[in-house]
Design an enzyme around this catalytic site. Structure first.
Site, PDB file in Angstrom:
ATOM      1  N   SER A  17       0.860  -1.193   0.162  1.00 29.30           N
ATOM      2  CA  SER A  17       0.006   0.259   0.112  1.00 29.30           C
ATOM      3  C   SER A  17       0.771   1.149  -0.013  1.00 29.30           C
ATOM      4  O   SER A  17       1.604   1.460   0.908  1.00 29.30           O
ATOM      5  CB  SER A  17      -1.000   0.182   1.351  1.00 29.30           C
ATOM      6  N   HIS A  42      -1.349  -1.054  -4.549  1.00 27.79           N
ATOM      7  CA  HIS A  42      -2.404  -0.863  -3.785  1.00 27.79           C
ATOM      8  C   HIS A  42      -2.634   0.655  -3.610  1.00 27.79           C
ATOM      9  O   HIS A  42      -1.339   1.344  -2.913  1.00 27.79           O
ATOM     10  CB  HIS A  42      -2.611  -1.544  -2.485  1.00 27.79           C
ATOM     11  N   ASP A  44      -4.625   3.734  -2.319  1.00 31.52           N
ATOM     12  CA  ASP A  44      -5.530   4.299  -1.367  1.00 31.52           C
ATOM     13  C   ASP A  44      -6.171   5.533  -1.618  1.00 31.52           C
ATOM     14  O   ASP A  44      -5.452   6.397  -1.437  1.00 31.52           O
ATOM     15  CB  ASP A  44      -5.030   4.147   0.295  1.00 31.52           C
ATOM     16  N   MET A  46      -8.785   8.496  -0.738  1.00 32.80           N
ATOM     17  CA  MET A  46      -9.660   9.000   0.315  1.00 32.80           C
ATOM     18  C   MET A  46     -10.209  10.236   0.102  1.00 32.80           C
ATOM     19  O   MET A  46      -9.409  11.276  -0.349  1.00 32.80           O
ATOM     20  CB  MET A  46      -8.929   8.910   1.669  1.00 32.80           C
ATOM     21  N   HIS A  75      -8.026   1.393  -4.480  1.00 30.17           N
ATOM     22  CA  HIS A  75      -9.007   1.362  -3.410  1.00 30.17           C
ATOM     23  C   HIS A  75      -9.880   2.553  -3.091  1.00 30.17           C
ATOM     24  O   HIS A  75      -9.374   3.649  -2.359  1.00 30.17           O
ATOM     25  CB  HIS A  75      -8.396   0.561  -2.179  1.00 30.17           C
ATOM     26  N   MET A  77     -11.970   4.855  -1.540  1.00 33.55           N
ATOM     27  CA  MET A  77     -12.667   5.107   0.028  1.00 33.55           C
ATOM     28  C   MET A  77     -13.239   6.625  -0.139  1.00 33.55           C
ATOM     29  O   MET A  77     -12.765   7.631   0.402  1.00 33.55           O
ATOM     30  CB  MET A  77     -11.687   5.167   0.971  1.00 33.55           C
ATOM     31  N   MET A 146     -12.043  -5.358   4.659  1.00 29.20           N
ATOM     32  CA  MET A 146     -11.212  -4.697   5.404  1.00 29.20           C
ATOM     33  C   MET A 146     -10.943  -5.215   7.021  1.00 29.20           C
ATOM     34  O   MET A 146     -12.009  -5.788   7.504  1.00 29.20           O
ATOM     35  CB  MET A 146     -12.034  -3.113   5.763  1.00 29.20           C
ATOM     36  N   GLY A 151      -9.300   4.629   6.501  1.00 25.73           N
ATOM     37  CA  GLY A 151      -9.028   5.836   6.971  1.00 25.73           C
ATOM     38  C   GLY A 151      -7.549   5.958   7.010  1.00 25.73           C
ATOM     39  O   GLY A 151      -7.051   6.926   6.365  1.00 25.73           O
ATOM     40  N   GLY A 153      -3.607   4.136   7.583  1.00 27.34           N
ATOM     41  CA  GLY A 153      -2.416   2.946   7.865  1.00 27.34           C
ATOM     42  C   GLY A 153      -1.907   2.953   9.195  1.00 27.34           C
ATOM     43  O   GLY A 153      -2.274   3.742  10.065  1.00 27.34           O
ATOM     44  N   ASP A 184      -7.206  -6.340   3.938  1.00 24.15           N
ATOM     45  CA  ASP A 184      -6.470  -4.876   4.015  1.00 24.15           C
ATOM     46  C   ASP A 184      -6.555  -4.385   5.585  1.00 24.15           C
ATOM     47  O   ASP A 184      -7.612  -4.133   5.908  1.00 24.15           O
ATOM     48  CB  ASP A 184      -7.065  -3.960   2.910  1.00 24.15           C
ATOM     49  N   GLY A 206       0.718  -2.167   3.988  1.00 24.00           N
ATOM     50  CA  GLY A 206       1.569  -0.960   4.169  1.00 24.00           C
ATOM     51  C   GLY A 206       2.580  -0.812   4.793  1.00 24.00           C
ATOM     52  O   GLY A 206       3.838  -0.932   4.362  1.00 24.00           O
TER      53      GLY A 206
HETATM   54  C1  DX5 Z   1      -6.706   1.840   5.170  1.00 17.58           C
HETATM   55  C2  DX5 Z   1      -6.013   1.479   3.858  1.00 17.58           C
HETATM   56  C3  DX5 Z   1      -5.045   0.366   3.867  1.00 17.58           C
HETATM   57  C4  DX5 Z   1      -3.626   0.809   4.662  1.00 17.58           C
HETATM   58  C5  DX5 Z   1      -3.160  -0.307   5.135  1.00 17.58           C
HETATM   59  O1  DX5 Z   1      -7.705   2.754   5.018  1.00 17.58           O
HETATM   60  O2  DX5 Z   1      -7.139   0.798   3.213  1.00 17.58           O
HETATM   61  O3  DX5 Z   1      -4.696  -0.092   2.659  1.00 17.58           O
HETATM   62  O4  DX5 Z   1      -2.925   1.708   4.020  1.00 17.58           O
HETATM   63  O5  DX5 Z   1      -1.939  -0.238   5.732  1.00 17.58           O
HETATM   64  P1  DX5 Z   1      -1.268  -0.888   6.790  1.00 17.58           P
HETATM   65  O6  DX5 Z   1      -0.767  -2.058   6.007  1.00 17.58           O
HETATM   66  O7  DX5 Z   1      -0.169  -0.111   7.476  1.00 17.58           O
HETATM   67  O8  DX5 Z   1      -2.415  -1.220   7.833  1.00 17.58           O
HETATM   68 ZN    ZN Z   2      -6.539   0.035   1.101  1.00 12.93          ZN
END
Ligand code: DX5
Ligand code: ZN
Length: 230
Positions: A17, A42, A44, A46, A75, A77, A146, A151, A153, A184, A206
């Site tokens: 990520s 990946h 993200d 938002m 992804h 969001m 999820m 939101g 990492g 994720d 991530g």
């Molecule tokens: C959270 C994201 C994830 C996040 C994962 O909203 O969708 O993709 O970046 O990060 P880690 O692996 O650090 O939990």
């Molecule tokens: Zn994600």
């Protein structure tokens, strides 16, 4: 051909990520995880509305597209996937996952994604029952479970959600579909076995890849090693 259908479903694939990368040097960060063995990337997205955070938009994908051959696993969001999915596809997304909890009609969003030439996935937040995805399964290439609240990492993995993955894997088998089950949030060497045993074959990571204490290659290898539990 950059298409998630070309990826195996019978072993673990890893999608680092980009959220955990150093945003001051995205090119180099993408090269680093590509060389480390990433299967896809990946991204993200938002909107500060569907989730309380803002990340990157279409111009960033557009700039990154020429520097990478990795599948862009995007992804969304955000609240209006019907409006924005085609924009991200135009700017380099190969695959779009949107949230079932977003404001638009899921069937309509899937049609728009496919019409724009990408593969489609639906994601569910921790509190949303996985059965809500079943009406759309026949038209999906991926379901994203999820394992943290979307939101941010770096959050802690929620192991109590594994029955959702188990139930989904059973339903996909029953219907004889070929669909990736992606998980994720909070996944690394210590938690990936649980996901694989439940039937999750694609891992978003991530922190455990970009910020692995030794190397990204080591982080990815630790995740790939869970293939034996699938
Ligand atoms: C959270 C994201 C994830 C996040 C994962 O909203 O969708 O993709 O970046 O990060 P880690 O692996 O650090 O939990
Ligand atoms: Zn994600």
């Amino acid at each position: 051909m950059r298409n998630i259908r070309t990826l195996p479903i019978d072993r673990i694939t890893v999608a680092p990520s980009l959220l955990a990368a150093d945003f001051g040097k995205l090119n180099a960060e993408i090269k680093r995880v590509t060389e480390a063995g990433a299967d896809l990337l990946h991204l993200d997205i938002m909107d500060g509305h569907f989730v309380p955070n803002l990340t990157i938009g279409p111009p960033v994908l557009k700039s990154l597209r020429p520097v990478s051959n990795l599948i862009f696993d995007t992804h969304l969001m955000l609240s209006e996937p019907l409006k924005y999915a085609p924009v991200f596809i135009e700017n380099g997304a190969d695959h779009i996952t949107f949230h079932l909890e977003a404001d638009n009609d899921p069937a309509e969003v899937i049609r728009a994604i496919k019409a724009a030439g990408a593969t489609a996935g639906i994601s569910v937040k921790p509190g949303t029952p996985v059965e809500t995805v079943y009406p759309y399964l026949d038209d999906l290439d991926l379901v994203l479970i999820m394992t943290v609240e979307p939101g941010f990492g770096g959050q802690s993995f929620m192991a109590d959600l594994m029955p959702k993955i188990t139930a989904l894997r059973r339903e996909i088998r029953r219907r004889q579909l070929r669909i990736h089950i992606e998980a994720d949030g909070g996944i690394g060497a210590a938690t990936v076995e649980t996901v694989a045993r439940a039937g999750g074959n694609m891992i978003v990571a991530g922190t455990s890849v970009f910020r692995h204490p030794e190397s990204a290659a080591q982080g990815i290898a630790e995740l790939h090693a869970a293939s034996k539990f699938l």
